[in-house]
Design a protein around this motif. Structure first.
Motif, PDB file in Angstrom:
ATOM      1  N   TRP A  46       0.819  -1.211   0.000  1.00  0.00           N
ATOM      2  CA  TRP A  46       0.000   0.000   0.000  1.00  0.00           C
ATOM      3  C   TRP A  46       0.853   1.262   0.000  1.00  0.00           C
ATOM      4  N   VAL A  47       2.021   1.240   0.638  1.00  0.00           N
ATOM      5  CA  VAL A  47       2.889   2.413   0.619  1.00  0.00           C
ATOM      6  C   VAL A  47       3.428   2.652  -0.791  1.00  0.00           C
ATOM      7  N   THR A  48       3.934   1.614  -1.439  1.00  0.00           N
ATOM      8  CA  THR A  48       4.454   1.790  -2.798  1.00  0.00           C
ATOM      9  C   THR A  48       3.361   2.263  -3.743  1.00  0.00           C
ATOM     10  N   CYS A  49       2.165   1.711  -3.620  1.00  0.00           N
ATOM     11  CA  CYS A  49       1.063   2.148  -4.490  1.00  0.00           C
ATOM     12  C   CYS A  49       0.691   3.607  -4.225  1.00  0.00           C
ATOM     13  N   ARG A  50       0.567   3.962  -2.952  1.00  0.00           N
ATOM     14  CA  ARG A  50       0.140   5.315  -2.641  1.00  0.00           C
ATOM     15  C   ARG A  50       1.190   6.340  -3.029  1.00  0.00           C
ATOM     16  N   MET A  51       2.464   6.002  -2.881  1.00  0.00           N
ATOM     17  CA  MET A  51       3.514   6.934  -3.300  1.00  0.00           C
ATOM     18  C   MET A  51       3.581   7.043  -4.827  1.00  0.00           C
ATOM     19  N   LEU A  94       5.984   1.895 -11.127  1.00  0.00           N
ATOM     20  CA  LEU A  94       5.533   0.886 -12.087  1.00  0.00           C
ATOM     21  C   LEU A  94       6.514  -0.280 -12.146  1.00  0.00           C
ATOM     22  N   ASP A  95       7.822   0.021 -12.091  1.00  0.00           N
ATOM     23  CA  ASP A  95       8.827  -1.049 -12.042  1.00  0.00           C
ATOM     24  C   ASP A  95       8.553  -1.990 -10.871  1.00  0.00           C
ATOM     25  N   ALA A  96       8.237  -1.408  -9.714  1.00  0.00           N
ATOM     26  CA  ALA A  96       8.008  -2.220  -8.520  1.00  0.00           C
ATOM     27  C   ALA A  96       6.745  -3.067  -8.647  1.00  0.00           C
ATOM     28  N   ASP A 117      16.282  -8.099   0.347  1.00  0.00           N
ATOM     29  CA  ASP A 117      16.342  -8.952  -0.839  1.00  0.00           C
ATOM     30  C   ASP A 117      15.043  -8.986  -1.640  1.00  0.00           C
ATOM     31  N   LEU A 118      14.030  -8.205  -1.219  1.00  0.00           N
ATOM     32  CA  LEU A 118      12.752  -8.067  -1.935  1.00  0.00           C
ATOM     33  C   LEU A 118      11.983  -9.374  -2.044  1.00  0.00           C
ATOM     34  N   THR A 119      12.204 -10.293  -1.113  1.00  0.00           N
ATOM     35  CA  THR A 119      11.380 -11.495  -1.065  1.00  0.00           C
ATOM     36  C   THR A 119      10.074 -11.179  -0.342  1.00  0.00           C
ATOM     37  N   PRO A 120       8.992 -11.854  -0.689  1.00  0.00           N
ATOM     38  CA  PRO A 120       7.715 -11.583  -0.021  1.00  0.00           C
ATOM     39  C   PRO A 120       7.776 -11.925   1.460  1.00  0.00           C
ATOM     40  N   THR A 121       7.335 -11.009   2.295  1.00  0.00           N
ATOM     41  CA  THR A 121       7.263 -11.248   3.736  1.00  0.00           C
ATOM     42  C   THR A 121       5.823 -11.330   4.219  1.00  0.00           C
ATOM     43  N   ALA A 122       4.883 -10.921   3.418  1.00  0.00           N
ATOM     44  CA  ALA A 122       3.453 -11.064   3.704  1.00  0.00           C
ATOM     45  C   ALA A 122       2.810 -11.514   2.404  1.00  0.00           C
ATOM     46  N   THR A 123       2.351 -12.761   2.376  1.00  0.00           N
ATOM     47  CA  THR A 123       1.964 -13.363   1.099  1.00  0.00           C
ATOM     48  C   THR A 123       0.466 -13.375   0.853  1.00  0.00           C
ATOM     49  N   ARG A 124      -0.332 -12.897   1.811  1.00  0.00           N
ATOM     50  CA  ARG A 124      -1.763 -12.838   1.549  1.00  0.00           C
ATOM     51  C   ARG A 124      -2.055 -11.796   0.479  1.00  0.00           C
ATOM     52  N   LYS A 125      -3.098 -12.029  -0.266  1.00  0.00           N
ATOM     53  CA  LYS A 125      -3.535 -11.088  -1.296  1.00  0.00           C
ATOM     54  C   LYS A 125      -4.659 -10.248  -0.681  1.00  0.00           C
ATOM     55  N   GLU A 126      -4.326  -9.012  -0.292  1.00  0.00           N
ATOM     56  CA  GLU A 126      -5.218  -8.175   0.501  1.00  0.00           C
ATOM     57  C   GLU A 126      -6.038  -7.220  -0.366  1.00  0.00           C
ATOM     58  N   GLY A 127      -7.338  -7.150  -0.075  1.00  0.00           N
ATOM     59  CA  GLY A 127      -8.193  -6.237  -0.809  1.00  0.00           C
ATOM     60  C   GLY A 127      -7.760  -4.793  -0.672  1.00  0.00           C
ATOM     61  N   TYR A 128      -7.314  -4.413   0.508  1.00  0.00           N
ATOM     62  CA  TYR A 128      -6.852  -3.042   0.757  1.00  0.00           C
ATOM     63  C   TYR A 128      -5.699  -2.703  -0.171  1.00  0.00           C
ATOM     64  N   GLY A 129      -4.666  -3.520  -0.188  1.00  0.00           N
ATOM     65  CA  GLY A 129      -3.521  -3.260  -1.050  1.00  0.00           C
ATOM     66  C   GLY A 129      -3.866  -3.328  -2.520  1.00  0.00           C
ATOM     67  N   HIS A 130      -4.715  -4.281  -2.902  1.00  0.00           N
ATOM     68  CA  HIS A 130      -5.069  -4.410  -4.316  1.00  0.00           C
ATOM     69  C   HIS A 130      -5.911  -3.224  -4.803  1.00  0.00           C
ATOM     70  N   ALA A 131      -6.686  -2.623  -3.903  1.00  0.00           N
ATOM     71  CA  ALA A 131      -7.390  -1.388  -4.286  1.00  0.00           C
ATOM     72  C   ALA A 131      -6.385  -0.306  -4.652  1.00  0.00           C
ATOM     73  N   PHE A 132      -5.295  -0.225  -3.910  1.00  0.00           N
ATOM     74  CA  PHE A 132      -4.310   0.810  -4.201  1.00  0.00           C
ATOM     75  C   PHE A 132      -3.486   0.492  -5.453  1.00  0.00           C
ATOM     76  N   VAL A 133      -3.382  -0.781  -5.831  1.00  0.00           N
ATOM     77  CA  VAL A 133      -2.773  -1.089  -7.135  1.00  0.00           C
ATOM     78  C   VAL A 133      -3.621  -0.466  -8.240  1.00  0.00           C
ATOM     79  N   VAL A 134      -4.938  -0.622  -8.137  1.00  0.00           N
ATOM     80  CA  VAL A 134      -5.840  -0.019  -9.128  1.00  0.00           C
ATOM     81  C   VAL A 134      -5.680   1.497  -9.137  1.00  0.00           C
ATOM     82  N   GLU A 154      -4.614  -5.704 -15.690  1.00  0.00           N
ATOM     83  CA  GLU A 154      -4.471  -6.884 -14.839  1.00  0.00           C
ATOM     84  C   GLU A 154      -5.082  -6.650 -13.465  1.00  0.00           C
ATOM     85  N   ALA A 155      -4.867  -5.469 -12.912  1.00  0.00           N
ATOM     86  CA  ALA A 155      -5.412  -5.182 -11.588  1.00  0.00           C
ATOM     87  C   ALA A 155      -6.938  -5.263 -11.596  1.00  0.00           C
ATOM     88  N   LEU A 156      -7.569  -4.784 -12.650  1.00  0.00           N
ATOM     89  CA  LEU A 156      -9.028  -4.858 -12.739  1.00  0.00           C
ATOM     90  C   LEU A 156      -9.492  -6.292 -12.983  1.00  0.00           C
TER      91      LEU A 156
END
Length: 430
Positions: A46-51, A94-96, A117-134, A154-156
């Motif tokens: 959500w931080v990367t999306c919002r920024m 967009l790269d991220a 190392d940019l490995t996933p540390t929280a692997t759930r697919k969250e509606g909150y974060g996915h809204a910010f991808v959109v 893709e996000a939609l």
């Protein structure tokens, strides 16, 4: 409001946008500390999306000064710091989102990545974060970034397949990484940000489906549950959307799922229902006939319950269902959403009380929240307006504060990025 008020809002926005370049780190945008420097915390989606969204707004806002929407940098340099201007920062976001945050196996986006190392540390697919991808993709597309089109598509598609629930007209909360097991909990917070995201997506794509769905969500939450609950918005629900009014009574200061009524969400919903009404009314549409009445009621309830109710200025974070404060700390985002609600209501009602209230709230922000030396806003204050960190450590991002600086100078519809793009084109054509 006066030209002096507009200039003050612009200066605040400039100060916030100067923090953007320093937040860019490999893999996305970092959670910032009190000095506006990246912390070692994981990178939340959500931080990367919002920024990324903020960078797009900065780019579009800069185009008004330069007279060009094609430029990837700002001609005046007023909003750039170091070597990265807003356009380059959008590309970084967009790269991220097309890179390390994306789950190439199952689709969708990881909730958080490790800084090292940019490995996933929280692997759930969250509606909150996915809204910010959109939202991020919509804003980047409005700012003219071609790669955002594929990201938004893709996000939609992910929204359509995994989050949208046609029966109730609302969205799911989260899934496991492989989309095989959904969370039983449902939340109004993820739904609210999906309303914002769908309105932005509709503006960016021209597809009316998304604004229609935004209207359905707003109607169910606000015209349904909030109206029936004395205009205090129920936040937590079972999987079948039955309200859980006592949820998290043992964790009242939770940053995303606090107990009770969240004052800032009532204010945010007030702005969003007016935006949804304006979007659905465009081109002769029916709109939401109840929206203005509901927005006024939501905001008046939030002000009565939340503003200076304990003898000190500022909005409390949460109340119980009788309107008594539960968490009395002051969160910057609540004040920012109060300003946003006032701006929307000033337009929708033509009542000068909302601009007067906004001026009062801006004075409070300038005295207590805006860090005039470092440009960012203090994210949390205690009941005496002393900086605190019970719920929020540091100053993670700019989203709420930046939108508060822009909202009064933009229409209710279209959404932030598209409105700035339209204004920029009109400016360039003069």
């Amino acid at each position: 409001m006066s030209a002096a008020d507009r200039d003050a809002r612009a200066r605040r926005a400039d100060a916030l946008l100067r923090l953007l370049p320093g937040s860019a780190v490999p893999g996305g945008f970092a959670w910032l500390d009190d000095d506006g420097r990246p912390t070692g915390r994981d990178l939340p989606l959500w931080v990367t999306c919002r920024m990324t969204h903020c960078a797009a707004l900065g780019e579009l806002r800069g185009s008004l000064a330069s007279g060009s929407l094609a430029s990837g940098s700002l001609a005046s340099g007023s909003l750039a710091s170091g070597s990265l201007a807003s356009g380059a920062l959008v590309e970084h976001g967009l790269d991220a989102l097309l890179g390390p945050f994306h789950d190439d196996r199952h689709g969708g986006w990881w909730a958080a990545l490790a800084r090292d190392d940019l490995t996933p540390t929280a692997t759930r697919k969250e509606g909150y974060g996915h809204a910010f991808v959109v939202l991020a993709a919509s804003s980047a597309l409005a700012a003219g970034h071609d790669r955002a089109q594929a990201l938004l598509a893709e996000a939609l598609a992910v929204q359509e397949e995994h989050f949208w629930e046609e029966g109730p007209g609302l969205v799911r909360e989260s899934w496991d990484a492989a989309w095989t097991s959904g969370e039983d909990y449902r939340g109004a917070n993820a739904t609210m940000h999906t309303v914002e995201a769908y309105l932005a997506a509709s503006d960016a794509t021209g597809d009316d489906l998304w604004r229609a769905r935004a209207g359905r969500m707003a109607q169910r939450v606000v015209d349904g549950w909030a109206r029936a609950n004395g205009w205090r918005v129920p936040e937590h629900f079972t999987a079948s959307w039955e309200p859980l009014l006592e949820h998290h009574a043992d964790a009242p200061a939770h940053p995303f799922r606090p107990y009770g009524a969240t004052v800032g969400h009532a204010l945010e919903w007030a702005r969003l229902v007016l935006a949804a009404d304006a979007a659905l009314s465009a081109d002769g549409g029916e709109g939401l006939p109840w929206a203005t009445e509901a927005a006024v009621a939501l905001a008046e309830r939030a002000v009565a319950d939340g503003w200076a109710v304990d003898g000190a200025p500022g909005f409390v974070y949460t109340t119980d269902w009788e309107g008594r404060p539960v968490v009395d700390h002051r969160m910057h985002w609540v004040l920012a959403e109060a300003v946003g609600a006032a701006a929307a209501l000033a337009v929708a009602t033509d009542d000068p009380v909302w601009d007067r209230r906004a001026q009062q709230w801006w004075r409070y922000a300038d005295e207590h929240l805006v860090d005039h030396a470092r440009g960012s806003w203090r994210h949390e204050l205690d009941a005496r307006n002393v900086p605190a960190s019970t719920t929020w450590e540091g100053r993670p991002d700019l989203y709420h504060a930046l939108q508060a600086c822009l909202v009064r100078d933009l229409p209710l519809h279209p959404s932030f990025a598209t409105a700035l793009a339209v204004t920029g084109r009109e400016h360039a054509d003069r």
